[in-house]
Design an enzyme around this catalytic site. Structure first.
Site, mmCIF file in Angstrom:
data_model
loop_
_atom_site.group_PDB
_atom_site.id
_atom_site.type_symbol
_atom_site.label_atom_id
_atom_site.label_comp_id
_atom_site.label_asym_id
_atom_site.label_seq_id
_atom_site.Cartn_x
_atom_site.Cartn_y
_atom_site.Cartn_z
ATOM 1 C CB SER A 134 -0.938 -0.004 1.214
ATOM 2 O OG SER A 134 -1.915 -1.020 1.095
ATOM 3 C CE1 TYR B 58 0.302 0.138 -7.164
ATOM 4 C CE2 TYR B 58 0.436 -1.151 -5.151
ATOM 5 C CZ TYR B 58 0.554 -1.057 -6.519
ATOM 6 O OH TYR B 58 0.944 -2.152 -7.259
ATOM 7 C CD GLU C 59 -3.830 14.904 1.164
ATOM 8 O OE1 GLU C 59 -3.936 14.224 2.195
ATOM 9 O OE2 GLU C 59 -3.236 14.529 0.144
ATOM 10 C CG HIS D 99 -9.688 7.793 -0.901
ATOM 11 N ND1 HIS D 99 -10.212 8.652 -1.851
ATOM 12 C CD2 HIS D 99 -8.495 8.315 -0.543
ATOM 13 C CE1 HIS D 99 -9.358 9.642 -2.060
ATOM 14 N NE2 HIS D 99 -8.302 9.460 -1.272
ATOM 15 N NE ARG E 2 -8.762 10.519 2.977
ATOM 16 C CZ ARG E 2 -7.602 9.900 2.815
ATOM 17 N NH1 ARG E 2 -7.380 8.762 3.458
ATOM 18 N NH2 ARG E 2 -6.675 10.403 2.034
ATOM 19 C CG HIS F 136 -7.842 4.573 1.316
ATOM 20 N ND1 HIS F 136 -6.918 4.182 0.358
ATOM 21 C CD2 HIS F 136 -7.323 5.681 1.907
ATOM 22 C CE1 HIS F 136 -5.895 5.038 0.371
ATOM 23 N NE2 HIS F 136 -6.101 5.934 1.312
ATOM 24 N NE ARG G 263 -5.550 6.681 6.720
ATOM 25 C CZ ARG G 263 -5.075 7.250 5.605
ATOM 26 N NH1 ARG G 263 -4.116 8.149 5.678
ATOM 27 N NH2 ARG G 263 -5.578 6.929 4.426
ATOM 28 C CB SER H 295 -1.543 6.283 6.951
ATOM 29 O OG SER H 295 -1.525 6.760 5.616
#
Length: 638
Positions: free
Chosen positions: A57, A60, A145, A265, A311, A372, A407, A412
């Site tokens: 992960s 990506y 974000e 996500h 999110r 996600h 989260r 992360s």
């Protein structure tokens, strides 16, 4: 693989198939590599990767790594934003500890050669390599974000994870004390052999290159095996992320926490079965979520933060839109932003979409929520310490309490680096204490481990998840021969159907009825895996055909058991909080509580039959007995 340490030098070709190393790290993602590179070079370190190195992960991750780096920002503000997103379930102490180390963590990545995107420099005469060597966190370009109150996310274009992993992998491969073994899958942890203190001393491993089982003995183990996204149909995680690390730790004696908090996500690419994400940074730069039929922005009516709400809120809003429009997607529109800006700051997303026939500078992007991130996992403290002496955990497999019920974006990667480096700082202390313990013969080792050497993490305000035991042994890998194995396709069919089931019943919204139906279906699959014949005893002693089929069933059994743990956690949380939304309990409980699943060993103690010694047998027992099934079935029919 390191040039200095090869499979042959480690003894992998010896008849005994046993390997000795100082530290065994299970997982070659950001948490695993950060730990390995920060450990003393005097230690012999072996890193296992379940597949190719880039299949993780971390590789990506697009958006970036969050840290308080801007002069107008503060660690206190970062903590506040994280606690708000976590909806009352963050561990405040661990959150403060991890986020306070953010600047040092990003600076460490700079020093490892990560090519973060920089603020345009006035001095363009310096060569690029010199700029990288001198890179400081103050030089980094920051994005914003969802859930963040300011620009706080350092990034490397829109492929931050890939750039970080490429830089760290080069470092790890060049380190003389580190050996990386791709295609080596850990099956279980060693905690009860040849030691009276039950500390973790290695792992049973399946070598896919040679299709054989190996035993790795180590002085300490670091679990960095990733999350469980592949329990769901549409997921951003690669295929290796099926939660096996969570199950190994549970079997070894660790508690699990908050498994029901699966983060979706908001903006996965909704084209066929794509797992590609459309970075949250696009919304941070001004992207709009719109209704495909009308073109109207719908987030304005849902949250004052609109597209930059946390999110969970955005994902639920999109899911509701999709439920109403029947199209399977909504639109993310960035076509009002400058063409050049989009191409320069989001080159990977632009090119990926362009190859699919979507020009995001001119037309909207179809998006839908995708599984996600697992906010829960193996209980640890901020130093990665678990309930089992000698076993550390970091990254998505672990639960530090940083993410709470939801989260905050880009926290992360930071957690991987900070906790990984914390483990590297603590582990030598443990090894030294363990060495001293070996010279002490007049003390009770258990008492020493519980105090001076290893202190398990503590949790407050918990809700214990009840897991009924069943006396039925449904499947035993050691009792199968060639004739028992059905087909690889049959196991694959169940895996596919499990993903559909989890997405439909354990998705963005849940209810008691949906969860109960899912539990019953999984129990039905578990019953189908009955394997009554008895011949061979170990994986390695069977034919290649049986070995691979047995491994496939072992993996399937573990996924089914993990799915039941996740669903039971969701079923027994009677509220809606963060990423867990119950249609039948839409409100917050007055007191936020962390849901905790006791270690498997506690279930064994509770089982008075005493007929089992643990191992694979336990993986396939339904965790709801017939009485419980009838109860949930009744609930489902209400």
């Amino acid at each position: 693989m390191s040039a200095a340490l090869t499979a042959e030098s480690l003894g992998l070709d010896s008849p005994a198939a046993m390997v000795q190393t100082d530290v065994l790290i299970i997982g070659a993602g950001l948490a695993g590599l950060s730990t390995a590179l920060a450990l003393p070079k005097s230690l012999n370190i072996t890193i296992l990767s379940k597949a190719a190195l880039e299949i993780c992960s971390s590789h990506y991750a697009q958006g970036g790594i969050a840290a308080s780096l801007d002069k107008e920002d503060s660690v206190a503000d970062h903590i506040t934003d994280t606690l708000i997103a976590g909806a009352g379930l963050c561990n405040a102490n661990n959150t403060s500890s991890i986020l306070s180390a953010g600047q040092q963590a990003v600076q460490w990545l700079c020093e490892q050669g990560v090519p973060f995107t920089q603020i345009p420099q006035e001095d363009n005469t310096k060569p690029f390599t010199e700029l990288q060597t001198e890179l400081q966190t103050a030089d980094l370009h920051l994005t914003k974000e969802g859930g963040h109150g300011c620009r706080r996310v350092a990034h490397a274009d829109d492929a931050t994870g890939r750039h970080i992993m490429e830089a760290l992998t080069i470092k790890a491969k060049n380190a003389a004390n580190i050996t990386i073994l791709p295609y080596h899958e850990a099956l279980s942890l060693l905690t009860d052999s040849a030691n009276t203190n039950k500390q973790c001393q290695g792992a049973q491993v399946f070598d896919h290159n040679n299709q054989r089982q190996l035993t790795f003995y180590s002085r300490a183990v670091v679990l960095a095996s990733g999350g469980m996204g592949q329990l769901f149909k549409r997921a951003s995680a690669p295929n290796v992320c099926v939660g096996d690390g969570v199950m190994m730790a549970w079997q070894a004696g660790c508690r699990l926490a908050n498994l029901e908090f699966i983060q979706f996500h908001p903006t996965g690419l909704a084209v066929a079965d794509s797992s590609f994400l459309i970075s949250e940074a696009l919304r941070g730069e001004g992207g709009h979520l719109t209704c495909p039929q009308t073109g109207a922005r719908f987030m304005l009516e849902i949250d004052e933060r609109a597209e930059l709400a946390p999110r969970d809120i955005v994902a639920r809003a999109i899911a509701e839109q999709i439920s109403n429009n029947g199209l399977g997607y909504v639109h993310l529109d960035v076509s009002h932003l400058p063409d050049q800006f989009l191409r320069e700051h989001f080159p990977q997303i632009y090119q990926t979409l362009f190859n699919l026939g979507i020009d995001m500078t001119r037309e909207p992007i179809p998006v839908a929520p995708t599984a996600h991130y697992s906010c829960g996992g193996v209980v640890t403290d901020a130093n990665g310490v678990t309930d089992v002496a000698g076993l550390y955990a970091a990254g998505e497999v672990a639960y530090t309490g940083l993410h709470g019920a939801n989260r905050l974006a880009s926290n992360s990667l930071l957690e991987c680096v900070v906790v990984g480096r914390n483990i590297a700082a603590d582990l030598p202390r443990y090894l030294e204490a363990l060495e001293n313990l070996n010279h002490v013969t007049s003390y009770d080792h258990s008492d020493l481990l519980a105090t001076a050497i290893w202190t398990a993490p503590t949790l407050k305000d918990i809700q214990a998840i009840k897991l009924p035991c069943s006396p039925t042994i449904l499947f035993n890998l050691s009792h199968c021969d060639d004739t028992d194995i059905v087909t690889h396709d049959y196991a694959g069919k169940i895996v596919t159907e499990l993903k559909v089931l989890m997405t439909a019943h354990m998705g963005i919204t849940r209810s008691a009825g949906q969860l109960a139906q899912a539990l019953l279906q999984i129990e039905n699959w578990q019953q189908q895996l009955r394997c009554p014949k008895s011949h061979s005893t170990t994986i390695s002693s069977k034919s290649d055909k049986t070995t691979l089929a047995s491994l496939r069933y072992f993996q399937l059994a573990r996924q089914l058991q993990l799915a039941t743990l996740v669903i039971q956690s969701a079923y027994q949380r009677y509220e809606s909080r963060g990423g867990h939304y119950r249609q039948d309990y839409p409100h917050l409980a007055s007191t936020p509580r962390t849901s905790v699943i006791a270690p498997l060993s506690k279930l064994r103690e509770a089982d008075k039959t005493g007929s089992r010694e643990g191992g694979i047998d336990w993986l396939l027992q339904p965790i709801i007995d017939d009485t419980e099934a009838r109860v949930v079935n009744t609930v489902a029919n209400i």
